[in-house]
Write a protein that holds these residues in place. Structure first.
Motif, short mmCIF file in Angstrom:
data_model
loop_
_atom_site.label_atom_id
_atom_site.label_comp_id
_atom_site.label_asym_id
_atom_site.label_seq_id
_atom_site.Cartn_x
_atom_site.Cartn_y
_atom_site.Cartn_z
N VAL B 29 12.60 35.24 -5.65
CA VAL B 29 14.01 34.42 -4.93
C VAL B 29 13.61 34.42 -3.45
N LYS B 30 13.55 34.31 -2.66
CA LYS B 30 13.49 33.76 -1.33
C LYS B 30 14.93 33.69 -0.18
N HIS B 31 14.91 33.32 0.55
CA HIS B 31 15.64 34.09 1.73
C HIS B 31 15.56 33.27 2.85
N PHE B 32 16.23 31.97 3.09
CA PHE B 32 15.78 31.36 4.09
C PHE B 32 17.03 30.94 5.33
N ASN B 33 16.80 31.63 6.88
CA ASN B 33 18.01 31.47 8.10
C ASN B 33 18.07 29.27 7.95
N ARG B 34 18.97 29.76 8.74
CA ARG B 34 19.04 28.22 9.31
C ARG B 34 18.18 27.60 9.90
N LYS B 35 17.14 26.54 9.61
CA LYS B 35 16.38 25.73 10.73
C LYS B 35 15.14 26.50 10.14
N TYR B 49 10.82 25.06 -6.37
CA TYR B 49 12.09 25.35 -5.49
C TYR B 49 13.17 25.04 -6.34
N PHE B 50 14.46 26.44 -6.75
CA PHE B 50 15.34 25.69 -7.27
C PHE B 50 15.98 26.17 -6.08
N ILE B 51 17.49 25.18 -6.06
CA ILE B 51 18.30 25.89 -4.90
C ILE B 51 19.08 26.81 -5.39
N ASN B 52 19.73 27.86 -4.96
CA ASN B 52 20.83 28.37 -5.66
C ASN B 52 22.11 28.84 -4.70
N ARG B 53 21.82 28.48 -3.38
CA ARG B 53 23.01 28.49 -2.71
C ARG B 53 21.98 27.54 -1.23
N ILE B 94 8.76 21.41 4.25
CA ILE B 94 10.35 21.57 4.02
C ILE B 94 11.58 22.80 5.42
N GLN B 95 12.49 22.87 5.70
CA GLN B 95 12.88 23.27 6.34
C GLN B 95 14.47 23.10 5.74
N ALA B 96 15.01 24.92 5.74
CA ALA B 96 16.49 24.75 5.41
C ALA B 96 17.23 24.21 6.17
N ILE B 97 18.21 23.57 6.26
CA ILE B 97 20.14 23.25 6.90
C ILE B 97 20.70 23.68 6.67
N GLU B 98 20.85 25.09 6.11
CA GLU B 98 22.17 25.84 5.38
C GLU B 98 20.97 27.24 5.67
N LYS B 99 21.66 28.34 5.93
CA LYS B 99 21.62 29.21 4.97
C LYS B 99 21.06 28.97 3.94
N THR B 100 19.61 29.84 2.83
CA THR B 100 19.44 28.88 1.76
C THR B 100 18.74 30.04 1.05
N GLU B 101 19.31 30.19 -0.43
CA GLU B 101 18.64 30.84 -1.33
C GLU B 101 17.84 30.05 -2.45
N ILE B 102 16.83 30.61 -2.41
CA ILE B 102 15.92 29.42 -3.65
C ILE B 102 14.88 31.08 -4.50
N LEU B 104 11.74 30.43 -6.73
CA LEU B 104 10.95 30.01 -7.10
C LEU B 104 9.95 30.16 -8.63
N LEU B 105 9.32 28.83 -9.41
CA LEU B 105 8.42 28.87 -10.00
C LEU B 105 7.16 29.22 -9.27
N SER B 106 5.69 29.43 -9.67
CA SER B 106 4.91 29.34 -9.39
C SER B 106 4.67 28.10 -10.44
N LYS B 107 3.08 27.41 -9.65
CA LYS B 107 2.81 26.60 -10.56
C LYS B 107 1.77 26.84 -12.07
#
Lengths: 192, 192
Positions: B29-35, B49-53, B94-102, B104-107
């Motif tokens: 799980v990883k979290h990203f801020n806006r932008k 990447y699966f976008i959870n939120r 790739i950039q987060a437009i909103e606060k985003t929770e992703i 991740l599944l590695s290759k």
């Protein structure tokens, strides 16, 4: 007649002889003359096409003009994925550029193969991945490259196109008019 | 946290609970801020990447300008297939437009899943097919539609984009400048 497709499929998935022959038994063979239309927009694309011999292009009609989107040669696969997957009318036209021999695999048979020989799921994945990469390459070419870069990359990556495809199809594929292609060729030739 | 991805995966392939939990155990799980930048061009894309939120976009840098190529929202998957499959440097950002929770599944993990639970081959096929259709839709939009048609189709097909994505990203995605988008909006609004 089936040696090429056997080789291509066997290079991607491990099938025993019975499975491979079962797959081969599902194929139909069709022949097309130069310039003959293989699929017309409005029809549903019900087959995946394996090019055994020859060369095809697909194109869109846009305001009376034919926009060539891609070329495929021997040992290449083509299908209109959108129409094939969803059963909707194709927006693409497929045409033989040379005398062409195609092996056809119906969607029904492919989906039966997915069920009976799960290895075909892997083949389906690899095909879809390659189709994606091919399309992405073209999309990036059209959005990120100058006409001259497009021309030079095509010469480098797919010289076969220049040997076998008429100039006006190549110009259309590169997103430029035929006279622009002539100018680019002349400019590059003059530099040498 | 894993309910959405369980639901999405279970709607596509039949896994028992042990298999589903094994799959879930491979996710990070990883979290990203806006932008915040999630992947930068030049890096190798090693994850799906699966976008959870939240919501992300990917873009290219072209002569100092950012060209937005696609948006993805909750329950969407993204990977730079080219980089992911071939291990070459990504040309995408790739950039987060909103606060985003992703998630991740590695290759590496995905390819192990292909081996241990062959059903994942089907998931891989379906993902690649969808990626292809999404990309084709955009390619055809850019080559076969007027800017006004592009705008109207986007409103019809993906109204969410207009609710959550800044105008200048949308203009770039539609292949037009921001002032042109304003003019199109005004023209259509005036007609109503």
């Amino acid at each position: 007649m089936y040696e090429q497709i056997k080789e291509v499929v066997s290079s991607l998935i491990n099938l025993n002889e019975v499975e491979l022959n079962y797959f081969i038994s599902k194929l139909q063979v069709k022949h097309f003359n130069r310039k003959e239309i293989i699929l017309q927009e409005g029809q549903i694309c019900r087959y995946a096409y394996f090019i055994n011999r020859g060369c095809i292009r697909y194109f869109h009609n846009l305001e009376g003009e034919e926009i060539t989107a891609q070329f495929f040669f021997e040992n290449g696969w083509y299908t209109d994925y959108g129409s094939y997957l969803s059963g909707t009318a194709s927006t693409q036209n497929i045409q033989a550029i040379e005398k062409t021999e195609i092996l056809l695999l119906s969607k029904t048979d492919l989906y039966n193969l997915y069920q009976t020989i799960p290895q075909f799921e892997k083949l389906g994945r690899l095909m879809a991945e390659r189709a994606f990469l091919g399309l992405r390459q073209r999309t990036e070419m059209l959005t990120n490259q100058t006409p001259e870069e497009r021309y030079l990359n095509l010469i480098k990556d797919r010289p076969k196109v220049f040997e076998r495809v008429p100039q006006h199809y190549i110009a259309s594929y590169l997103g430029i008019k035929a006279p622009s292609l002539s100018r680019i060729r002349k400019r590059i030739f003059d530099k040498k």
